[in-house]
Scaffold this active site. Structure first.
Site, PDB file in Angstrom:
ATOM      1  N   SER A 237      39.383  45.434  34.147  1.00 11.35           N
ATOM      2  CA  SER A 237      39.999  44.206  33.650  1.00 11.35           C
ATOM      3  C   SER A 237      39.344  43.775  32.337  1.00 11.35           C
ATOM      4  O   SER A 237      38.158  43.408  32.298  1.00 11.35           O
ATOM      5  CB  SER A 237      39.850  43.091  34.693  1.00 11.35           C
ATOM      6  OG  SER A 237      40.367  41.896  34.155  1.00 11.35           O
TER       7      SER A 237
ATOM      8  N   ASP B 148      44.950  40.460  31.721  1.00 15.21           N
ATOM      9  CA  ASP B 148      45.241  39.183  32.386  1.00 15.21           C
ATOM     10  C   ASP B 148      45.784  38.148  31.416  1.00 15.21           C
ATOM     11  O   ASP B 148      45.062  37.705  30.524  1.00 15.21           O
ATOM     12  CB  ASP B 148      43.947  38.617  32.980  1.00 15.21           C
ATOM     13  CG  ASP B 148      43.473  39.395  34.185  1.00 15.21           C
ATOM     14  OD1 ASP B 148      44.234  39.482  35.159  1.00 15.21           O
ATOM     15  OD2 ASP B 148      42.346  39.923  34.132  1.00 15.21           O
TER      16      ASP B 148
ATOM     17  N   MET C 249      47.033  34.346  30.959  1.00 15.38           N
ATOM     18  CA  MET C 249      46.967  33.025  31.608  1.00 15.38           C
ATOM     19  C   MET C 249      47.501  31.968  30.662  1.00 15.38           C
ATOM     20  O   MET C 249      47.148  31.974  29.476  1.00 15.38           O
ATOM     21  CB  MET C 249      45.513  32.689  31.952  1.00 15.38           C
ATOM     22  CG  MET C 249      44.839  33.755  32.782  1.00 15.38           C
ATOM     23  SD  MET C 249      43.117  33.308  33.086  1.00 15.38           S
ATOM     24  CE  MET C 249      42.547  34.781  33.925  1.00 15.38           C
TER      25      MET C 249
ATOM     26  N   MET D 142      49.764  35.574  34.792  1.00 15.39           N
ATOM     27  CA  MET D 142      49.482  34.334  35.529  1.00 15.39           C
ATOM     28  C   MET D 142      50.091  33.207  34.702  1.00 15.39           C
ATOM     29  O   MET D 142      49.382  32.376  34.118  1.00 15.39           O
ATOM     30  CB  MET D 142      47.960  34.174  35.706  1.00 15.39           C
ATOM     31  CG  MET D 142      47.396  35.130  36.747  1.00 15.39           C
ATOM     32  SD  MET D 142      45.621  35.356  36.609  1.00 15.39           S
ATOM     33  CE  MET D 142      45.584  36.677  35.418  1.00 15.39           C
TER      34      MET D 142
ATOM     35  N   MET E 260      45.614  39.260  45.291  1.00 19.69           N
ATOM     36  CA  MET E 260      44.457  38.611  44.655  1.00 19.69           C
ATOM     37  C   MET E 260      43.380  38.392  45.720  1.00 19.69           C
ATOM     38  O   MET E 260      43.665  37.838  46.783  1.00 19.69           O
ATOM     39  CB  MET E 260      44.851  37.266  44.048  1.00 19.69           C
ATOM     40  CG  MET E 260      45.678  37.346  42.773  1.00 19.69           C
ATOM     41  SD  MET E 260      44.926  38.311  41.447  1.00 19.69           S
ATOM     42  CE  MET E 260      43.400  37.391  41.155  1.00 19.69           C
TER      43      MET E 260
ATOM     44  N   GLY F 219      42.375  33.074  37.769  1.00 19.42           N
ATOM     45  CA  GLY F 219      41.988  32.187  36.675  1.00 19.42           C
ATOM     46  C   GLY F 219      40.704  32.596  35.976  1.00 19.42           C
ATOM     47  O   GLY F 219      40.576  32.400  34.777  1.00 19.42           O
ATOM     48  N   PHE F 220      39.777  33.173  36.728  1.00 13.32           N
ATOM     49  CA  PHE F 220      38.470  33.482  36.141  1.00 13.32           C
ATOM     50  C   PHE F 220      37.915  34.796  36.686  1.00 13.32           C
ATOM     51  O   PHE F 220      38.132  35.116  37.857  1.00 13.32           O
ATOM     52  CB  PHE F 220      37.465  32.358  36.441  1.00 13.32           C
ATOM     53  CG  PHE F 220      37.897  31.040  35.848  1.00 13.32           C
ATOM     54  CD1 PHE F 220      37.523  30.697  34.551  1.00 13.32           C
ATOM     55  CD2 PHE F 220      38.699  30.172  36.573  1.00 13.32           C
ATOM     56  CE1 PHE F 220      37.946  29.490  34.000  1.00 13.32           C
ATOM     57  CE2 PHE F 220      39.133  28.971  36.027  1.00 13.32           C
ATOM     58  CZ  PHE F 220      38.761  28.623  34.732  1.00 13.32           C
ATOM     59  N   GLY F 221      37.181  35.491  35.828  1.00 19.25           N
ATOM     60  CA  GLY F 221      36.442  36.662  36.274  1.00 19.25           C
ATOM     61  C   GLY F 221      35.139  36.229  36.908  1.00 19.25           C
ATOM     62  O   GLY F 221      34.771  35.042  36.860  1.00 19.25           O
ATOM     63  N   GLY F 222      34.456  37.160  37.530  1.00 20.28           N
ATOM     64  CA  GLY F 222      33.108  36.906  38.032  1.00 20.28           C
ATOM     65  C   GLY F 222      33.012  36.059  39.283  1.00 20.28           C
ATOM     66  O   GLY F 222      31.936  35.568  39.610  1.00 20.28           O
TER      67      GLY F 222
ATOM     68  N   ASP G 211      42.394  42.636  43.215  1.00 21.92           N
ATOM     69  CA  ASP G 211      41.876  42.057  41.975  1.00 21.92           C
ATOM     70  C   ASP G 211      41.052  40.816  42.288  1.00 21.92           C
ATOM     71  O   ASP G 211      41.585  39.835  42.821  1.00 21.92           O
ATOM     72  CB  ASP G 211      43.092  41.705  41.093  1.00 21.92           C
ATOM     73  CG  ASP G 211      42.716  41.107  39.746  1.00 21.92           C
ATOM     74  OD1 ASP G 211      41.530  41.150  39.367  1.00 21.92           O
ATOM     75  OD2 ASP G 211      43.636  40.604  39.068  1.00 21.92           O
ATOM     76  N   GLY G 212      39.760  40.883  41.930  1.00 22.45           N
ATOM     77  CA  GLY G 212      38.900  39.719  42.082  1.00 22.45           C
ATOM     78  C   GLY G 212      37.671  40.015  42.923  1.00 22.45           C
ATOM     79  O   GLY G 212      37.804  40.358  44.098  1.00 22.45           O
ATOM     80  N   GLY G 213      36.503  39.965  42.286  1.00 22.25           N
ATOM     81  CA  GLY G 213      35.254  40.164  43.024  1.00 22.25           C
ATOM     82  C   GLY G 213      35.069  41.583  43.529  1.00 22.25           C
ATOM     83  O   GLY G 213      34.388  41.809  44.533  1.00 22.25           O
TER      84      GLY G 213
ATOM     85  N   SER H 263      34.045  42.197  35.809  1.00 21.48           N
ATOM     86  CA  SER H 263      32.622  42.024  35.510  1.00 21.48           C
ATOM     87  C   SER H 263      31.780  43.208  36.000  1.00 21.48           C
ATOM     88  O   SER H 263      30.849  43.634  35.316  1.00 21.48           O
ATOM     89  CB  SER H 263      32.109  40.705  36.068  1.00 21.48           C
ATOM     90  OG  SER H 263      32.625  40.475  37.343  1.00 21.48           O
TER      91      SER H 263
HETATM   92  C1  DX5 Z   1      41.259  36.736  37.622  1.00 22.08           C
HETATM   93  C2  DX5 Z   1      41.814  37.997  37.036  1.00 22.08           C
HETATM   94  C3  DX5 Z   1      41.004  39.225  37.260  1.00 22.08           C
HETATM   95  C4  DX5 Z   1      39.592  39.165  36.721  1.00 22.08           C
HETATM   96  C5  DX5 Z   1      38.746  39.902  37.721  1.00 22.08           C
HETATM   97  O1  DX5 Z   1      42.260  35.782  37.651  1.00 22.08           O
HETATM   98  O2  DX5 Z   1      43.113  38.257  37.532  1.00 22.08           O
HETATM   99  O3  DX5 Z   1      41.655  40.386  36.786  1.00 22.08           O
HETATM  100  O4  DX5 Z   1      39.419  39.745  35.462  1.00 22.08           O
HETATM  101  O5  DX5 Z   1      37.431  39.786  37.360  1.00 22.08           O
HETATM  102  P1  DX5 Z   1      36.237  40.223  38.328  1.00 22.08           P
HETATM  103  O6  DX5 Z   1      36.421  41.687  38.641  1.00 22.08           O
HETATM  104  O7  DX5 Z   1      35.020  39.945  37.520  1.00 22.08           O
HETATM  105  O8  DX5 Z   1      36.337  39.375  39.566  1.00 22.08           O
HETATM  106 ZN    ZN Z   2      44.097  40.187  37.062  1.00 23.82          ZN
END
Ligand code: DX5
Ligand code: ZN
Length: 219
Positions: A8, A35, A37, A68, A137, A142-145, A175-177, A198
């Site tokens: 990502s 991504d 947004m 998104m 999801m 909304g956010f990475g990490g 997708d996510g974590g 991340s």
């Molecule tokens: C969050 C995004 C993800 C994000 C994942 O809304 O859709 O694609 O980049 O980031 P990580 O892998 O760090 O959770």
């Molecule tokens: Zn994504």
């Protein structure tokens, strides 16, 4: 099913965007996750059409665009024109699902549908066999990490069962974590397309981590 890895770009170093795209491509990724947004559907604003166009110029891989945004039908064609190969929209937008899938495909892209952690599998069960991919999801978009939400695993299993019942080779993306540990759990539950931001972009050796994720299919 073969495990595919989609790094990502939200977690890359934007000052080095070209280098980061090339690092992911050379590292053995199968596609690149992008991504989008709009600050309304989610509480964040990322990047959009012109940046996608730039990424397309240096990417040797399919672009996996995760919308998104509130009105995917309105923008699908534009994203396809800018180089999206797969366009995934959210079921929670309340958009006309059939029209949106048709629009994406008429532009030559594959169509995916995504669901947030609190949306049940039943909300998209009817779309198994109708879409190319379902994106589950595993964090609030909304956010990475953020930390992986384990209760999403059950949803992955339900959707994989539904696909098997229908005899459909469905791509189920998570997708996510996602890191090596959580990827293993999602793959065991039935996922085969692994998004990771991340974890992969902070790795000193991204190729090694991608290989680690892809090897999980053999476990
Ligand atoms: C969050 C995004 C993800 C994000 C994942 O809304 O859709 O694609 O980049 O980031 P990580 O892998 O760090 O959770
Ligand atoms: Zn994504």
């Amino acid at each position: 099913m073969e495990i595919k890895v989609s790094p990502s770009l939200l977690s890359c170093n934007f000052l080095q965007l070209e280098k980061e795209v090339r690092r992911a491509c050379a590292g053995g990724a199968d596609m690149l996750h992008y991504d989008v947004m709009d600050g309304v559907f989610v509480n964040n604003i990322s990047f959009g059409l012109p940046v996608l166009q730039a990424v397309k110029k240096v990417s040797s891989l399919p672009l996996d665009v995760h919308l998104m945004i509130c009105d995917p039908l309105k923008y699908a064609e534009k994203f396809a024109e800018c180089g999206a190969d797969i366009i995934t929209f959210h079921i929670e937008t309340g958009c006309d699902v059939g029209k949106t899938i048709d629009k994406i495909r008429s532009c030559g892209a594959k169509a995916g549908v995504s669901l947030k952690p609190e949306t049940p599998a039943e909300a998209v069960a009817d779309l198994v066999g109708e879409v190319d991919m379902i994106l589950v999801m595993t964090v609030e978009p909304g956010f990475g990490g953020q930390a992986f939400i384990p209760s999403c695993l059950d949803k992955i299993s339900k959707l994989r069962n539904e696909a098997q019942k229908k005899g459909v080779l469905l791509d189920i993306e998570v997708d996510g974590g996602i890191n090596a540990q959580t990827a293993e759990q999602t793959i065991a539950a039935g996922a085969n397309v692994i998004v990771s931001g991340s974890y992969l972009f902070s790795a000193d050796d991204m190729a090694k981590e991608i290989a680690r994720l892809k090897a999980l299919q053999a476990l």
